[in-house]
Write a protein that holds these residues in place. Structure first.
Motif, PDB file in Angstrom:
ATOM      1  N   PRO A   9       2.282   7.780   1.307  1.00  0.00           N
ATOM      2  CA  PRO A   9       3.727   7.731   0.833  1.00  0.00           C
ATOM      3  C   PRO A   9       4.939   7.194   1.761  1.00  0.00           C
ATOM      4  O   PRO A   9       4.626   7.748   2.969  1.00  0.00           O
ATOM      5  CB  PRO A   9       3.795   9.437   0.857  1.00  0.00           C
ATOM      6  N   ARG A  10       5.855   6.807   1.361  1.00  0.00           N
ATOM      7  CA  ARG A  10       6.800   6.041   2.223  1.00  0.00           C
ATOM      8  C   ARG A  10       8.244   6.419   2.072  1.00  0.00           C
ATOM      9  O   ARG A  10       9.192   6.087   2.791  1.00  0.00           O
ATOM     10  CB  ARG A  10       6.455   4.486   2.015  1.00  0.00           C
ATOM     11  N   LEU A  11       8.518   6.477   0.574  1.00  0.00           N
ATOM     12  CA  LEU A  11       9.964   6.695   0.067  1.00  0.00           C
ATOM     13  C   LEU A  11       9.914   7.989  -0.766  1.00  0.00           C
ATOM     14  O   LEU A  11       9.081   7.844  -1.959  1.00  0.00           O
ATOM     15  CB  LEU A  11      10.259   5.363  -0.779  1.00  0.00           C
ATOM     16  N   VAL A  12      11.075   8.620  -0.801  1.00  0.00           N
ATOM     17  CA  VAL A  12      11.491   9.686  -1.665  1.00  0.00           C
ATOM     18  C   VAL A  12      12.444   9.283  -2.565  1.00  0.00           C
ATOM     19  O   VAL A  12      13.593   8.803  -2.044  1.00  0.00           O
ATOM     20  CB  VAL A  12      11.723  10.950  -0.734  1.00  0.00           C
ATOM     21  N   HIS A  21       0.694  -1.265  -0.049  1.00  0.00           N
ATOM     22  CA  HIS A  21       0.024  -0.076   0.141  1.00  0.00           C
ATOM     23  C   HIS A  21       0.931   1.081   0.066  1.00  0.00           C
ATOM     24  O   HIS A  21       0.333   2.456  -0.040  1.00  0.00           O
ATOM     25  CB  HIS A  21      -1.032  -0.161   1.148  1.00  0.00           C
ATOM     26  N   GLU A  22       2.155   1.182  -0.260  1.00  0.00           N
ATOM     27  CA  GLU A  22       3.139   2.275   0.047  1.00  0.00           C
ATOM     28  C   GLU A  22       3.567   3.017  -1.291  1.00  0.00           C
ATOM     29  O   GLU A  22       3.481   2.205  -2.416  1.00  0.00           O
ATOM     30  CB  GLU A  22       4.190   1.813   0.794  1.00  0.00           C
ATOM     31  N   ALA A  23       3.756   4.138  -1.393  1.00  0.00           N
ATOM     32  CA  ALA A  23       3.975   5.001  -2.828  1.00  0.00           C
ATOM     33  C   ALA A  23       5.505   5.472  -2.580  1.00  0.00           C
ATOM     34  O   ALA A  23       5.980   5.872  -1.659  1.00  0.00           O
ATOM     35  CB  ALA A  23       3.072   5.702  -2.837  1.00  0.00           C
ATOM     36  N   VAL A  24       5.846   6.002  -3.825  1.00  0.00           N
ATOM     37  CA  VAL A  24       7.135   6.622  -3.786  1.00  0.00           C
ATOM     38  C   VAL A  24       6.655   8.044  -4.218  1.00  0.00           C
ATOM     39  O   VAL A  24       6.103   7.985  -5.238  1.00  0.00           O
ATOM     40  CB  VAL A  24       8.174   5.901  -4.639  1.00  0.00           C
ATOM     41  N   ILE A  25       7.701   9.028  -3.794  1.00  0.00           N
ATOM     42  CA  ILE A  25       7.354  10.384  -4.119  1.00  0.00           C
ATOM     43  C   ILE A  25       8.444  10.722  -5.174  1.00  0.00           C
ATOM     44  O   ILE A  25       9.765  10.387  -5.054  1.00  0.00           O
ATOM     45  CB  ILE A  25       7.450  11.437  -3.105  1.00  0.00           C
ATOM     46  N   ALA A  26       8.414  11.306  -6.478  1.00  0.00           N
ATOM     47  CA  ALA A  26       9.404  11.786  -7.187  1.00  0.00           C
ATOM     48  C   ALA A  26       9.059  12.920  -7.932  1.00  0.00           C
ATOM     49  O   ALA A  26       7.997  13.250  -8.220  1.00  0.00           O
ATOM     50  CB  ALA A  26       9.557  10.543  -8.349  1.00  0.00           C
ATOM     51  N   ALA A  27      10.289  13.763  -8.536  1.00  0.00           N
ATOM     52  CA  ALA A  27       9.946  14.772  -9.353  1.00  0.00           C
ATOM     53  C   ALA A  27       9.275  14.290 -10.696  1.00  0.00           C
ATOM     54  O   ALA A  27       9.572  13.033 -11.127  1.00  0.00           O
ATOM     55  CB  ALA A  27      11.090  15.512  -9.616  1.00  0.00           C
ATOM     56  N   ALA A  28       8.393  15.142 -11.277  1.00  0.00           N
ATOM     57  CA  ALA A  28       7.751  14.758 -12.298  1.00  0.00           C
ATOM     58  C   ALA A  28       8.670  14.259 -13.551  1.00  0.00           C
ATOM     59  O   ALA A  28       8.472  13.442 -14.458  1.00  0.00           O
ATOM     60  CB  ALA A  28       6.652  15.729 -12.938  1.00  0.00           C
TER      61      ALA A  28
END
Length: 342
Positions: A133-136, A76-83
């Motif tokens: 959100p869990r990871l950058v 259920h976890e997601a990653v955050i990133a620059a577009a």
């Protein structure tokens, strides 16, 4: 004409090929447990001292990113990133194929900050109907050739720790970042300020291969099973280890990257002197120049540079230099522009 399409058009640095040839008939144990892999890991760890880490050699950048991210996230976890991040635009949905959503934000010059991440966290805060959100994810250097400073990375690390977020750095072009003018980051800083990161070989003189560096003690547990299950554990792991052994002997990794940067900055200086505008203020081996359509189309055909962006009036071209780019190639390109009446 010389091709400026990417930094992996050539095969490999002669030192890499020589070491592969010299050891070709030496028998060794498989799956990355051979003496060459162990020695290569030792050399990399020396760069990061006093930090401790586990190191795995894998075949390529997409595999490294997919393996690293999928291995540490729960379903259920997601990653955050620059577009503009590589996992968003150049990996055919590899991360999403593992079941993990990428949350994106527009990042000026390709660099994420706490201020850009915070709205994404607030939008998903305490809502179990959405992913968590869990990871950058960041890259250094970025997709537009920009570089994080030690202060920027340390600040991002502090923010992630406060928010219980993991921080992963895609280092496909880490060599370019660490040898860029005015860079104040070291390999030891990379280990100190991240949970895990990759060191790119493919784009810095190796035939192929990336090193995954796992710093976070919690993430180390059973990671080898993930490597094997996802097809990243090569029987002939020595082929990867030998390449990194060559790259991290006598500073070759940094020499290669420094040469690529120097040639790119010669090109950048020449372009600015001739009145061209730049799309990004890159200090590494990727340079982005804004050109009229007529000239841009000719340069794409003759120098195989990449069309990065296009509007009705102009286009952005990406020129990439490598460890093997000769000075003459830069001189010829700039001379060609002079003959075009620029």
């Amino acid at each position: 004409m010389y091709s400026f399409r990417n930094d992996y058009s050539e095969g490999a640095h002669p030192a890499v090929l020589n070491l592969l040839q010299e050891t070709n008939f030496v028998q060794s144990i498989g799956y990355g447990e051979d003496e060459y892999c162990l020695k290569a890991k030792e050399l990399i760890l020396q760069e990061m001292a006093p930090e401790k880490a586990d190191i795995y050699f894998v075949s390529g950048g997409t595999q490294a990113n997919m393996l690293a991210i999928a291995a540490v996230l729960r379903p259920h976890e997601a990653v955050i990133a620059a577009a503009s991040g590589h996992i968003c635009v150049h990996e055919a949905g590899a991360i999403e194929a593992t079941g993990h959503k990428i949350l994106t934000t527009v990042a000026p010059q390709g660099k994420l900050t706490a201020e850009l991440i915070l709205p994404l966290l607030k939008a998903h805060e305490q809502d179990h109907h959405m992913v968590k959100p869990r990871l950058v994810y960041i890259s250094n250097s970025t997709e537009t050739g920009t570089v994080y400073s030690a202060e920027e990375l340390a600040s991002l690390r502090e923010f992630c720790q406060e928010r219980q977020l993991l921080l992963y750095v895609d280092g496909a072009r880490l060599g370019a970042a660490l040898t860029a003018p005015h860079n104040n980051l070291t390999m030891a800083d990379m280990a100190a300020y991240t949970d895990f990161f990759s060191i790119g070989g493919t784009k810095n003189g190796a035939l192929f291969g990336e090193a995954l560096v796992i710093k976070n003690e919690i993430l180390k547990n059973d990671f080898i099973y993930q490597v094997k299950q996802r097809g990243a554990l090569l029987a002939k792991g020595r082929v990867l280890g030998l390449q990194f052994l060559a790259l991290f002997s006598e500073g070759l990794y940094y020499k290669n990257a420094r040469h690529a940067n120097e040639q790119a900055l010669r090109l950048k200086e020449g372009l600015l002197k001739r009145g061209f505008r730049l799309y990004a203020n890159s200090s590494t081996n990727q340079q982005f120049v804004i050109m009229p359509h007529s000239l841009g189309k000719r340069l794409i055909e003759e120098y195989q540079c990449e069309l990065w962006q296009v509007t009705e009036q102009e286009m952005v071209l990406r020129f990439v230099t490598s460890w093997a780019t000769p000075e003459q190639a830069i001189d010829e390109l700039l001379g060609d522009l002079d003959q075009s009446g620029i």
